[in-house]
Write a protein that holds these residues in place. Sequence first.
Motif, PDB file in Angstrom:
ATOM      1  N   LEU A 185       0.830  -1.184   0.000  1.00  0.00           N
ATOM      2  CA  LEU A 185       0.000   0.000   0.000  1.00  0.00           C
ATOM      3  C   LEU A 185       0.870   1.241   0.000  1.00  0.00           C
ATOM      4  O   LEU A 185       1.975   1.252   0.552  1.00  0.00           O
ATOM      5  N   ASP A 186       0.375   2.275  -0.590  1.00  0.00           N
ATOM      6  CA  ASP A 186       1.067   3.556  -0.598  1.00  0.00           C
ATOM      7  C   ASP A 186       1.119   4.105   0.819  1.00  0.00           C
ATOM      8  O   ASP A 186       0.094   4.325   1.439  1.00  0.00           O
ATOM      9  N   ALA A 218      -9.046  -3.659  -3.925  1.00  0.00           N
ATOM     10  CA  ALA A 218      -9.474  -2.263  -4.037  1.00  0.00           C
ATOM     11  C   ALA A 218     -10.066  -1.774  -2.724  1.00  0.00           C
ATOM     12  O   ALA A 218      -9.798  -0.636  -2.296  1.00  0.00           O
ATOM     13  N   LEU A 256      -7.250  -1.101  -0.238  1.00  0.00           N
ATOM     14  CA  LEU A 256      -6.581   0.156  -0.571  1.00  0.00           C
ATOM     15  C   LEU A 256      -7.457   1.360  -0.227  1.00  0.00           C
ATOM     16  O   LEU A 256      -6.967   2.385   0.268  1.00  0.00           O
ATOM     17  N   HIS A 296      -7.311   2.096   3.369  1.00  0.00           N
ATOM     18  CA  HIS A 296      -6.059   2.783   3.670  1.00  0.00           C
ATOM     19  C   HIS A 296      -6.173   4.270   3.348  1.00  0.00           C
ATOM     20  O   HIS A 296      -5.711   5.124   4.118  1.00  0.00           O
ATOM     21  N   HIS A 297      -6.780   4.603   2.224  1.00  0.00           N
ATOM     22  CA  HIS A 297      -6.971   6.005   1.863  1.00  0.00           C
ATOM     23  C   HIS A 297      -7.853   6.726   2.890  1.00  0.00           C
ATOM     24  O   HIS A 297      -7.624   7.891   3.214  1.00  0.00           O
ATOM     25  N   GLN A 335      -3.199  -5.396  -9.903  1.00  0.00           N
ATOM     26  CA  GLN A 335      -2.854  -4.463  -8.838  1.00  0.00           C
ATOM     27  C   GLN A 335      -3.108  -3.026  -9.282  1.00  0.00           C
ATOM     28  O   GLN A 335      -3.627  -2.209  -8.501  1.00  0.00           O
ATOM     29  N   HIS A 336      -2.758  -2.722 -10.513  1.00  0.00           N
ATOM     30  CA  HIS A 336      -2.989  -1.377 -11.043  1.00  0.00           C
ATOM     31  C   HIS A 336      -4.481  -1.086 -11.120  1.00  0.00           C
ATOM     32  O   HIS A 336      -4.925   0.020 -10.765  1.00  0.00           O
ATOM     33  N   ALA A 381      -5.799  -0.408  -7.645  1.00  0.00           N
ATOM     34  CA  ALA A 381      -5.387   0.915  -7.171  1.00  0.00           C
ATOM     35  C   ALA A 381      -6.208   2.016  -7.824  1.00  0.00           C
ATOM     36  O   ALA A 381      -6.631   2.969  -7.161  1.00  0.00           O
ATOM     37  N   GLN A 382      -6.466   1.881  -9.117  1.00  0.00           N
ATOM     38  CA  GLN A 382      -7.265   2.890  -9.821  1.00  0.00           C
ATOM     39  C   GLN A 382      -8.697   2.911  -9.298  1.00  0.00           C
ATOM     40  O   GLN A 382      -9.296   3.981  -9.133  1.00  0.00           O
ATOM     41  N   ALA A 437      -9.757   2.005  -6.295  1.00  0.00           N
ATOM     42  CA  ALA A 437      -9.766   2.579  -4.948  1.00  0.00           C
ATOM     43  C   ALA A 437      -9.630   4.100  -4.999  1.00  0.00           C
ATOM     44  O   ALA A 437     -10.314   4.833  -4.273  1.00  0.00           O
ATOM     45  N   GLU A 438      -8.756   4.592  -5.848  1.00  0.00           N
ATOM     46  CA  GLU A 438      -8.574   6.039  -5.965  1.00  0.00           C
ATOM     47  C   GLU A 438      -9.828   6.715  -6.495  1.00  0.00           C
ATOM     48  O   GLU A 438     -10.195   7.809  -6.037  1.00  0.00           O
TER      49      GLU A 438
END
Length: 337
Positions: free
Chosen positions: A27-28, A248, A251, A254-255, A277-278, A281-282, A284-285
């Motif tokens: 995770l970021d 997702a 993530l 986490h955000h 994974q990409h 992430a997209q 979730a964002e």
Amino acid sequence: MRTPFRVSLLVLCVALVGAIAWGSLELDTAPTEVAVATTPQAPPTRDIADIARPLPAEAPIAPASEANRALAPELAALLARAEAGDSRAACTLGTRLAACAYADFYTDERLESLRREEAHADAGGDRTRADEMARILLRGTTIRSFCDQADASLQNRGFDLMRQAALAGEPEAIVRYANGEALARRAMQPYAFLRMPRFETWRAEAPALIEALQQSGRPEAVLVMLVANDGGSHLSFITPIDPVQDAAYRLLAHHLFGEHEALRRFKAPAGLTPEQQHEAAQRAEAWHREQFSGKRFRLEEHVAALRSPIATELPVGWPEPANSSPACFDGDAEGRP
């Protein structure tokens, strides 16, 4: 179909169907700086009436006027408010009636045993143990006091009342209803609801209600899905296995909440390709941006609805709620916080 685990009051058991390998998804650790949201979000804006499904008939329930004659005044008043359309009263009553599934566990003998344990720990100077016994005793006597007043006819209405509050848009009721909190009528028969017609109604409504809750910006919905994806609620029964979606949601959590200790138990699925994974992430964002306006939340302010009324005895995995108003179970006799 996922296989959820249920924590019994007498034993802790984990039922596993199939083998799913779980790993970790990096995770970021430096999310974009965002303001912490401290004000409650609005309830779902989606027309929840479109989500409701016909409720199958089960055992006949006595008419309210007949069933309420012997009720204590406060309980009768709470039921009257719920029947008049007060969604908060319906949430309060539905949550308390759901807790009656565990009333048999708090026998007179067990309550007396808890009193002795509290006194023994207090006399020995073990304040931590004494306080723990006192909390369990208080919750047990509260459940018994309420449930001893509610006959079987009223207890059987717990599902309907919680559903009423959920379909009226009460966020806490949506969480509790979607998690299936009112499905089990007896703690020692946790899966008997699978044979009940109302299970089909719940199965049709629960996912749509949580989706509406999430779309309205309520972070509780994300926590509900984390638990469901991890096999930890009745909602797990009807949640499709989707590793990208699971990743997702982790993530997204986490955000929303940062690196909170209570979230570490939720592990992302192993074996995802870089492309998956990409994609996770997209997704979730996008959710964080479009549904939550990029905000950060305090986890402690959004866990009350995920904690059972018997959380004093179960390792629920969530921190103590920091809400300024009580959850439905602890609402007053008029159904207000």
